[in-house]
Scaffold this motif. Structure first.
Motif, PDB file in Angstrom:
ATOM      1  N   UNK A   1      47.753  51.846  33.834  1.00  0.00           N
ATOM      2  CA  UNK A   1      48.287  52.739  33.542  1.00  0.00           C
ATOM      3  C   UNK A   1      48.868  54.288  34.645  1.00  0.00           C
ATOM      4  N   UNK A   2      48.850  53.578  35.646  1.00  0.00           N
ATOM      5  CA  UNK A   2      48.850  54.959  36.358  1.00  0.00           C
ATOM      6  C   UNK A   2      49.327  54.345  38.247  1.00  0.00           C
ATOM      7  N   UNK A   3      51.210  55.273  37.709  1.00  0.00           N
ATOM      8  CA  UNK A   3      52.013  53.861  39.082  1.00  0.00           C
ATOM      9  C   UNK A   3      51.759  54.861  39.762  1.00  0.00           C
ATOM     10  N   UNK A   4      51.834  54.324  41.185  1.00  0.00           N
ATOM     11  CA  UNK A   4      51.594  55.601  42.334  1.00  0.00           C
ATOM     12  C   UNK A   4      52.025  54.417  43.465  1.00  0.00           C
ATOM     13  N   UNK A   5      52.527  54.834  44.238  1.00  0.00           N
ATOM     14  CA  UNK A   5      53.974  54.554  45.700  1.00  0.00           C
ATOM     15  C   UNK A   5      52.855  53.905  46.627  1.00  0.00           C
ATOM     16  N   UNK A   6      51.635  54.186  46.746  1.00  0.00           N
ATOM     17  CA  UNK A   6      50.719  53.302  47.348  1.00  0.00           C
ATOM     18  C   UNK A   6      51.107  51.457  47.048  1.00  0.00           C
ATOM     19  N   UNK A   7      51.169  51.677  45.798  1.00  0.00           N
ATOM     20  CA  UNK A   7      52.134  50.218  45.267  1.00  0.00           C
ATOM     21  C   UNK A   7      52.802  49.460  46.610  1.00  0.00           C
ATOM     22  N   UNK A   8      53.543  50.420  46.771  1.00  0.00           N
ATOM     23  CA  UNK A   8      54.829  50.147  48.357  1.00  0.00           C
ATOM     24  C   UNK A   8      54.192  49.809  48.950  1.00  0.00           C
ATOM     25  N   UNK A   9      53.389  50.710  49.696  1.00  0.00           N
ATOM     26  CA  UNK A   9      52.719  50.826  50.443  1.00  0.00           C
ATOM     27  C   UNK A   9      53.049  49.277  51.596  1.00  0.00           C
ATOM     28  N   UNK A  10      53.334  49.335  53.248  1.00  0.00           N
ATOM     29  CA  UNK A  10      52.770  48.108  54.114  1.00  0.00           C
ATOM     30  C   UNK A  10      51.808  47.514  54.171  1.00  0.00           C
ATOM     31  N   UNK A  11      50.576  47.919  53.695  1.00  0.00           N
ATOM     32  CA  UNK A  11      49.511  46.803  53.106  1.00  0.00           C
ATOM     33  C   UNK A  11      49.110  46.505  52.117  1.00  0.00           C
ATOM     34  N   UNK A  12      50.204  47.462  51.393  1.00  0.00           N
ATOM     35  CA  UNK A  12      49.713  46.080  49.690  1.00  0.00           C
ATOM     36  C   UNK A  12      51.563  45.069  49.739  1.00  0.00           C
ATOM     37  N   UNK A  13      52.266  44.949  50.210  1.00  0.00           N
ATOM     38  CA  UNK A  13      52.534  43.352  50.796  1.00  0.00           C
ATOM     39  C   UNK A  13      51.743  42.739  51.892  1.00  0.00           C
ATOM     40  N   UNK A  14      50.843  43.187  53.079  1.00  0.00           N
ATOM     41  CA  UNK A  14      49.882  42.679  53.838  1.00  0.00           C
ATOM     42  C   UNK A  14      49.171  41.927  52.620  1.00  0.00           C
ATOM     43  N   UNK A  15      48.767  42.264  52.169  1.00  0.00           N
ATOM     44  CA  UNK A  15      47.749  42.139  50.594  1.00  0.00           C
ATOM     45  C   UNK A  15      48.481  40.560  50.026  1.00  0.00           C
ATOM     46  N   UNK A  16      49.486  40.968  49.669  1.00  0.00           N
ATOM     47  CA  UNK A  16      50.384  39.909  48.780  1.00  0.00           C
ATOM     48  C   UNK A  16      49.953  38.411  49.853  1.00  0.00           C
ATOM     49  N   UNK A  17      50.232  38.594  51.108  1.00  0.00           N
ATOM     50  CA  UNK A  17      50.496  37.479  52.221  1.00  0.00           C
ATOM     51  C   UNK A  17      49.443  37.258  52.454  1.00  0.00           C
ATOM     52  N   UNK A  18      48.302  37.710  52.393  1.00  0.00           N
ATOM     53  CA  UNK A  18      46.550  37.484  52.348  1.00  0.00           C
ATOM     54  C   UNK A  18      46.305  36.915  51.435  1.00  0.00           C
ATOM     55  N   UNK A  19      47.239  37.229  50.276  1.00  0.00           N
ATOM     56  CA  UNK A  19      46.046  36.009  49.207  1.00  0.00           C
ATOM     57  C   UNK A  19      46.938  34.585  49.243  1.00  0.00           C
ATOM     58  N   UNK A  20      48.009  34.664  50.111  1.00  0.00           N
ATOM     59  CA  UNK A  20      49.400  33.773  49.861  1.00  0.00           C
ATOM     60  C   UNK A  20      48.413  32.576  50.710  1.00  0.00           C
ATOM     61  N   UNK A  21      47.972  33.026  51.709  1.00  0.00           N
ATOM     62  CA  UNK A  21      47.184  32.040  52.571  1.00  0.00           C
ATOM     63  C   UNK A  21      45.720  31.924  52.252  1.00  0.00           C
ATOM     64  N   UNK A  22      45.022  32.783  51.706  1.00  0.00           N
ATOM     65  CA  UNK A  22      43.473  32.324  51.442  1.00  0.00           C
ATOM     66  C   UNK A  22      43.725  31.402  49.879  1.00  0.00           C
ATOM     67  N   UNK A  23      44.962  31.310  49.714  1.00  0.00           N
ATOM     68  CA  UNK A  23      44.796  30.735  47.868  1.00  0.00           C
ATOM     69  C   UNK A  23      45.578  29.436  48.982  1.00  0.00           C
ATOM     70  N   UNK A  24      45.678  29.304  49.566  1.00  0.00           N
ATOM     71  CA  UNK A  24      47.065  27.742  50.145  1.00  0.00           C
ATOM     72  C   UNK A  24      48.324  27.755  49.684  1.00  0.00           C
ATOM     73  N   UNK A  25      49.006  26.946  50.275  1.00  0.00           N
ATOM     74  CA  UNK A  25      50.503  27.137  49.929  1.00  0.00           C
ATOM     75  C   UNK A  25      50.779  25.614  49.223  1.00  0.00           C
ATOM     76  N   UNK A  26      49.504  24.987  49.250  1.00  0.00           N
ATOM     77  CA  UNK A  26      49.869  23.417  48.913  1.00  0.00           C
ATOM     78  C   UNK A  26      50.150  23.349  47.158  1.00  0.00           C
TER      79      UNK A  26
END
Lengths: 317, 444
Positions: free
Chosen positions: A228-253
């Motif tokens: 319920x509070x939308x801030x630019x930090x959602x678009x920051x590069x660390x947020x994108x890095x986090x998504x890639x991190x999650x992809x690697x952590x979870x696995x792509x199988x």
């Protein structure tokens, strides 16, 4: 056979999440965010099939979230905001996709990163409209015409998140088994052969890219509804890095990998922060290092290995 | 290869069960009889432990530890010992909202101090009302919170951006009433933009005709200000305003000093009190410095000089630095918590208050700060005095200190209840400058 098992696993997991949130109310928010990220990571997983890593997918998540934040005062209906966020992110994905789908590997990743940071800066620069880093508070929303209280809104967000997760997991599974999906694997192995067959590799990648933007837009809707509070930090590069991190952590199988990764990531972060307020980043980093070193296929591969061992044991006389 | 057989579902179920057990362990006691006297008073404190804002967050945490230890040594609050639980604001709002919920619903804290980031405060004030847990906004700057919302459980134990920017502006207009040009170098994020819009509105009202020659917003966390310094050297503004803080401000001060910018323009630095000890005497004498409140370890007229001295000495002895403004803000939150509990307990005839009774006690509460006292208004906003001074190099300290200090009375420079800051600033008249108290010089 295995499809049935996967569905069963997903259903059990969804039930477990619902039960846990009923028993432990504060986990509801954590799970909602985790599933929203899982949906976005599902898009990254699709691109990973083509061997392409996007370091900028937070762009579409935050774009969806900002559409919700801007549109909510005029159109409070959650069931309209969701398609609006998805559509906005899809269109943006199409425009950017036409351009970035010509590039591969590091160029693809970096261009995505750059464009997401352009959006981040835009949010900061247009301070009078976006309130910059203070962000925008989401107005009261309705669901099927009923005004949502904070409590019911949180449940709505979780419910929609689970529903979307199920729909997208099935969709992506079908998509990856389709010729378009196999085209992605072809881009990864030998793109030239794809072209020799008369299939445009750029189009195959563009379709995957637009699909991933679409899902990220839905993820953004859920994030906006939950925080319920939308801030630019959602678009920051660390947020994108986090998504890639999650992809690697979870696995792509498997299509369940992103959700497994997202839940593991969010829980690790919350637990680490609870136990070590000052050093939680170190724990998170250590977890990722361990996964990379000992389970390059992600958490999903660990589970699969465990399942195989069990099958092997059972098979013995 | 794409989809492997996932094998037995039992494995997965086991995994989720393990996760569930873990979560329940963390969730702690869920039910607590609110009105019974607890065995300990848990206070959740949100502060920056990582990222650039940890220059404020860590001193804030240190002050909290010191003050709560002292409080407990003196018997706690009505005989109940206080236990702080710190959480990191570093990762952003979506993480912070989860942490806030965890503090309330899992750690079952009795009260929260939150937060340094304005975005976190804007996010948590409605959450305080939703979860019905008293929350003290201890350090964030934005004036939007109580101007755009009404809350039953959120109170602010300090001022907001408006008095924090208006006080340095009034000070500037008093010591340099005839300047013609001004330039601004602020960090490119909400605070940088907000504080400039407040300053500009006030300036246009009180001294119309001043020309803004440059509005520079280098990116947050910038490490090179050579472009900005070159522009300012060419433009020669009479006054340079910068509400930057932390590493940005330190670097800007050093690079400006290297190129003698301080000799050409008068600098107005409303947050520089927190940077003085780091930049040392690179910051020349004769420039205007603020402290986001009346926070200065050499305050000229503290209400309780012994209290300020004791705190300054023990903080300095333990952490090797003089306390800066976040330490004062944290002290105000701790003192407000104590005063709030005591008021609520007295109102209940000695019985322990529930959450609603405690929250209600904060409205209209007056409590001591390290230098004066703070009153929480009926809208939840704190009335906190402001100190502004001019830098001065003394042999006694390895960094600049303040001289010609003016302590601004909170009520005169805070937006009245129910008004918006930008509208209110437009109603100011130059009379307000004439009624300021006389400046007090640094006494070695």
């Amino acid at each position: 056979m295995m499809r049935a098992r996967e569905i069963l696993v997903a259903a059990v997991a969804a039930a477990a999440i619902l039960l846990l949130t009923l028993a432990v109310p504060w986990l509801r928010f954590v799970f909602t965010i985790a599933i929203a990220k899982g949906i976005t990571v599902l898009g990254i997983l699709v691109l990973l099939r083509a061997g392409q890593v996007s370091f900028g997918h937070a762009l579409y998540l935050s774009f969806g979230a900002y559409i919700v934040a801007f549109a909510a005062p005029f159109c409070p209906e959650a069931l309209l905001l969701l398609p609006l966020a998805a559509l906005g992110a899809t269109l943006l994905g199409l425009v950017i996709g036409l351009f970035v789908s010509r590039y591969r590997d590091i160029f693809f990743g970096m261009l995505n990163l750059a464009l997401s940071m352009v959006f981040y800066s835009t949010l900061e620069k247009f301070y009078s409209i976006t309130h910059g880093t203070d962000g925008i508070r989401l107005a009261r929303t309705t669901f099927l015409g009923m005004t949502l209280t904070p409590e019911t809104q949180a449940w709505t967000a979780l419910g929609l998140a689970l529903l979307l997760a199920a729909v997208f997991a099935i969709l992506v599974r079908i998509y990856l088994e389709s010729p378009m999906g196999h085209g992605l694997s072809a881009i990864k192995t030998r793109e030239a052969r794809l072209e020799f067959m008369g299939i445009s590799a750029q189009r195959v990648l563009l379709a995957a890219y637009v699909l991933s933007a679409f899902m990220a837009g839905c993820g953004g809707f859920i994030v906006a509804m939950a925080t319920r509070q939308v801030t630019p930090s959602l678009a920051y590069w660390t947020a994108s890095g986090e998504l890639v991190f999650i992809a690697i952590l979870g696995g792509t199988g498997s299509v369940l990998g992103p959700f497994l990764g997202a839940i593991a990531y969010e829980l690790t972060r919350v637990y680490a922060a609870a136990l070590f307020a000052e050093g939680w980043q170190m724990i998170l980093g250590a977890v990722l290092l361990l996964v990379i070193l000992f389970a390059p296929g992600g958490l999903w591969s660990i589970l699969r290995r465990m399942a195989r061992q069990r099958v092997g044991r059972d098979a013995r006389p | 290869m794409a989809f492997e057989c996932i094998g037995s579902t039992l494995t997965r179920r086991e995994a989720f069960a393990a996760m569930g057990v873990g979560a329940l362990v963390l969730s702690g006691r869920l039910a607590q009889a609110q009105a019974a006297r607890p065995s300990e008073l848990r206070v959740g404190i949100a502060t920056y432990l990582s990222g650039p804002a940890s220059v404020f967050g860590v001193p804030g945490k240190q002050a909290a530890e010191l003050l709560i230890e002292e409080l407990n040594a003196a018997g706690g609050i009505a005989g109940v010992k206080v236990r702080p639980i710190f959480v990191d604001e570093g990762p952003g709002v979506d993480h912070f909202v989860g942490e806030y919920r965890r503090l309330v619903q899992s750690e079952n804290v009795n009260i929260l101090f939150s937060a340094i980031s304005s975005a976190d405060c804007l996010a948590c004030a409605p959450l305080a009302d939703e979860l019905k847990r008293p929350t003290l906004l201890w350090d964030c700057g934005t004036q939007r919170i109580f101007e755009e919302g009404k809350y039953e459980y959120a109170y602010r134990t300090q001022a907001n951006a408006t008095p924090e920017i208006l006080a340095p502006l009034l000070y500037l207009l008093r010591v340099k009433p005839d300047f013609k040009t001004v330039a601004v170098v602020n960090q490119d994020y909400a605070w940088g933009r907000d504080s400039w819009s407040l300053f500009k509105t006030g300036l246009e009202t009180l001294l119309p005709g001043v020309k803004v020659v440059a509005e520079l917003f280098p990116k947050f966390g910038a490490t090179d200000f050579s472009t900005e310094v070159t522009r300012l050297l060419a433009l020669r503004p009479d006054v340079v305003l910068s509400t930057s803080w932390g590493g940005d401000l330190d670097t800007f001060i050093r690079q400006s000093a290297d190129r003698n910018l301080f000799e050409r323009s008068t600098f107005v630095l409303p947050l520089a009190e927190s940077s003085l000890q780091r930049v040392g005497k690179a910051l020349p004498a004769g420039h205007i410095v603020g402290a986001r409140g009346d926070h200065w370890f050499l305050h000229p007229s503290p209400k309780d000089p012994a209290l300020l001295k004791r705190f300054t000495d023990s903080y300095q002895a333990r952490f090797g630095a003089y306390p800066i403004y976040p330490c004062h803000h944290m002290a105000q939150a701790v003192f407000a918590m104590k005063a709030g509990y005591e008021k609520a307990i007295a109102a209940k005839g000695g019985a322990w208050p529930n959450d609603a009774e405690l929250a209600a006690a904060f409205r209209g509460l007056e409590f001591p700060s390290l230098t004066a006292s703070v009153k929480i208004r009926e809208d939840g906003q704190g009335l906190e005095n402001q100190i502004v001074g001019t830098t001065f190099h003394s042999d006694k300290y390895p960094f600049p200190v303040m001289t010609d200090m003016v302590v601004f009375e909170a009520a005169k420079i805070t937006t009245p209840v129910g008004q918006k800051s930008v509208d209110w600033l437009k109603t100011l008249t130059p009379e307000v400058i004439k009624t300021l108290p006389a400046p007090v010089a640094f006494k070695g």
